[in-house]
Design an enzyme around this catalytic site. Structure first.
Site, PDB file in Angstrom:
ATOM      1  N   ASN A 215       0.623 -14.260  12.929  1.00  0.00           N
ATOM      2  CA  ASN A 215       1.089 -15.154  11.862  1.00  0.00           C
ATOM      3  C   ASN A 215       1.458 -16.509  12.462  1.00  0.00           C
ATOM      4  O   ASN A 215       1.363 -16.700  13.674  1.00  0.00           O
ATOM      5  CB  ASN A 215       2.267 -14.521  11.117  1.00  0.00           C
ATOM      6  CG  ASN A 215       3.415 -14.231  12.058  1.00  0.00           C
ATOM      7  OD1 ASN A 215       4.020 -15.126  12.621  1.00  0.00           O
ATOM      8  ND2 ASN A 215       3.693 -12.940  12.262  1.00  0.00           N
ATOM      9  N   LYS A 294     -15.457  -4.926  21.986  1.00  0.00           N
ATOM     10  CA  LYS A 294     -15.524  -5.911  20.905  1.00  0.00           C
ATOM     11  C   LYS A 294     -16.257  -5.331  19.687  1.00  0.00           C
ATOM     12  O   LYS A 294     -17.336  -4.757  19.833  1.00  0.00           O
ATOM     13  CB  LYS A 294     -16.254  -7.149  21.435  1.00  0.00           C
ATOM     14  CG  LYS A 294     -16.206  -8.302  20.486  1.00  0.00           C
ATOM     15  CD  LYS A 294     -16.852  -9.539  21.094  1.00  0.00           C
ATOM     16  CE  LYS A 294     -17.078 -10.543  19.994  1.00  0.00           C
ATOM     17  NZ  LYS A 294     -17.959 -11.615  20.408  1.00  0.00           N
ATOM     18  N   ASP A 313      10.285  -0.916  12.148  1.00  0.00           N
ATOM     19  CA  ASP A 313      11.172  -2.011  11.734  1.00  0.00           C
ATOM     20  C   ASP A 313      12.204  -2.170  12.857  1.00  0.00           C
ATOM     21  O   ASP A 313      13.124  -1.362  12.992  1.00  0.00           O
ATOM     22  CB  ASP A 313      11.835  -1.697  10.389  1.00  0.00           C
ATOM     23  CG  ASP A 313      12.527  -2.936   9.836  1.00  0.00           C
ATOM     24  OD1 ASP A 313      13.191  -3.653  10.623  1.00  0.00           O
ATOM     25  OD2 ASP A 313      12.388  -3.212   8.633  1.00  0.00           O
ATOM     26  N   LYS A 346      18.061  -6.923   1.202  1.00  0.00           N
ATOM     27  CA  LYS A 346      17.604  -6.677   2.573  1.00  0.00           C
ATOM     28  C   LYS A 346      18.778  -6.364   3.503  1.00  0.00           C
ATOM     29  O   LYS A 346      18.673  -5.507   4.381  1.00  0.00           O
ATOM     30  CB  LYS A 346      16.831  -7.907   3.077  1.00  0.00           C
ATOM     31  CG  LYS A 346      15.878  -7.607   4.181  1.00  0.00           C
ATOM     32  CD  LYS A 346      14.876  -8.736   4.408  1.00  0.00           C
ATOM     33  CE  LYS A 346      13.797  -8.753   3.345  1.00  0.00           C
ATOM     34  NZ  LYS A 346      12.816  -9.806   3.556  1.00  0.00           N
ATOM     35  N   LYS A 350      18.425  -2.727   5.254  1.00  0.00           N
ATOM     36  CA  LYS A 350      18.224  -2.610   6.705  1.00  0.00           C
ATOM     37  C   LYS A 350      19.529  -2.322   7.449  1.00  0.00           C
ATOM     38  O   LYS A 350      19.521  -2.203   8.666  1.00  0.00           O
ATOM     39  CB  LYS A 350      17.600  -3.898   7.249  1.00  0.00           C
ATOM     40  CG  LYS A 350      16.217  -4.208   6.660  1.00  0.00           C
ATOM     41  CD  LYS A 350      15.453  -5.191   7.516  1.00  0.00           C
ATOM     42  CE  LYS A 350      14.110  -5.514   6.897  1.00  0.00           C
ATOM     43  NZ  LYS A 350      13.066  -5.751   7.905  1.00  0.00           N
TER      44      LYS A 350
END
Ligand code: C5P
Length: 416
Positions: A215, A294, A313, A346, A350
């Site tokens: 990301n 690959k 997580d 959250k 968590k």
């Protein structure tokens, strides 16, 4: 002044820098007080300072030649400027003018004094002195903040009548006050002795030997947090995914690639930590198994199906550690709407102690940017949740605010 003789300054090597302000006439008394307190004093004057007070005065008071120029072969043949920079254990600039502050804040080395400041690793202290409007100007305020960040201790200025006729903040502190401030024992930094672990940056999940899922996280916020915690005296370990940022001074960096590697490092370090901050943008999924070779295009096949499995997580696993091994846990939440509701959810889901929620839909903030705005939510002592909104600000400043809030939570008896 006899009470100061034999004090902690005894033997201290003070390089007294004098720049071009009318308060320079007080620098003669300051030099004398420093000598009386047992310091070795060498004076460096800027060119402009010599219009206010002569080098001869300072030479007579300190018993040492006064240096005024970087390009003086005779003086350099005695104690060269690098030697002089190494000699000092304190650089004290009094008065420090707006111009000198600007040059130092910009990292310039265009005369002897600024060059010495760059070359020296000594303690650095300055007593600003200037007209009140010059002090109040945003440029000077910016420079003062930058110098403080760079490790300078700023003494004053004081408020009152000014030589120019104005009244307001800008007067140099009195020499006695400057000396007293130099003698103060240094305060223990707020986070001294605390172990802090921070995850930062993206993770990289391999698909085959040449491709990966990742990301756009730049790592800037996590790195700013590491820098802020280290500046407050904490022992900081940064578990970092691949980013192109230098490791902040005084911080230990553990470089990882995948979420699983980050998780393993977090599980190892968190039980030894007082504070754990999960700032990394961890990939939620990874390839079930990365191809050994690959992956090739197959003629006639228009689709490639990748089978992904969930990553651990990391932060939730740290938050679930048994109480005796559990640090205070701070997470991040990137949301595009209903910031407070999702962040609260959250926090609970968590098992975190605090969460920093960003609205990533706001232009110019968050991902890749140097600025951020956030809503901080943390568990209050009575079992509820408190919150504070942080306006858009540089990530470095926000990092300081987040760390200070986390320290305040740590200082409270645990309610979890
Ligand atoms: O669930 P979400 O990704 O929105 O949560 C963000 C917070 O959780 C951040 O603090 C992030 O570092 C942490 N996180 C983690 N491990 C994951 C996913 C998120 O530590 N696998």
């Amino acid at each position: 002044m006899s009470s100061l003789s034999g004090s902690r300054t005894s033997g201290t090597k003070v390089l007294l820098g004098i720049s071009a302000g009318i308060a320079a006439y007080k620098s003669a008394l300051l030099a004398r007080l420093l000598k009386q307190a047992g310091c070795e004093v060498r004076v460096v004057m800027t060119e402009g300072a010599q219009a206010f007070i002569t080098p001869l005065t300072l030479q007579a008071l300190t018993g040492e030649p006064v240096r005024t120029s970087l390009l003086d072969p005779e003086a350099e043949a005695g104690m060269g400027h690098i030697e002089l920079a190494r000699w000092a254990d304190t650089i004290l600039i009094a008065p420090a003018t707006a111009d000198l502050m600007a040059r130092l804040a910009a990292g310039m080395a265009d005369d002897l004094l600024t060059t010495l400041c760059l070359a020296s690793q000594s303690r650095k202290v300055m007593a600003p002195a200037m007209n009140q409007a010059m002090w109040a100007h945003p440029a000077t305020q910016r420079n003062a903040a930058r110098l403080a960040e760079d490790g300078w201790r700023l003494l004053g200025p004081a408020s009152g009548d000014q030589a120019c006729g104005d009244v307001g903040p800008g007067r140099m502190l009195e020499p006695e006050e400057i000396l007293a401030a130099l003698l103060e024992p240094p305060k223990a930094p707020e986070a001294a002795g605390l172990a802090v672990t921070i995850t930062a940056g993206p993770t990289r999940e391999p698909l085959d030997p040449v491709r990966y899922l990742s990301n756009h996280s730049s790592g800037k916020m996590g790195y700013a947090l590491a820098e802020a915690a280290a500046a407050l005296g904490a022992r900081v370990t940064l578990i970092s995914g691949p980013v192109s940022l230098p490791c902040p001074a005084g911080v230990e960096r553990l470089e990882v690639e995948t979420a699983v590697e980050m998780h393993e490092a977090a599980q190892r370090l968190a039980p030894e930590s007082d504070l754990f901050i999960g700032c990394a943008a961890v990939a939620d999924y990874r390839a079930e198994s990365a191809a050994e070779h690959k992956i090739k295009k197959v003629e006639g096949e228009e689709e490639l199906v990748l089978r992904l499995v969930k990553n651990p997580d990391i932060i939730a696993a740290v938050a679930a550690l048994p109480a005796e091994h559990r640090p205070l846990v701070v997470g991040f939440a990137a949301e595009t709407r209903d910031l407070a509701t999702y962040a609260r959810d959250k926090l609970a889901r968590k098992g975190l102690d605090m969460i920093v929620a960003n609205d990533v839909s706001r232009e110019g903030l968050g991902f890749g940017s140097d600025h951020n705005a956030a809503l901080l939510l943390w568990r209050s002592g009575d079992g509820g949740v408190d919150q504070e909104s942080l306006d858009p600000q540089p990530k470095r400043e926000m990092a300081g605010a987040v760390i200070r809030r986390a320290l305040a939570c740590l200082a409270r008896p645990p309610s979890r």
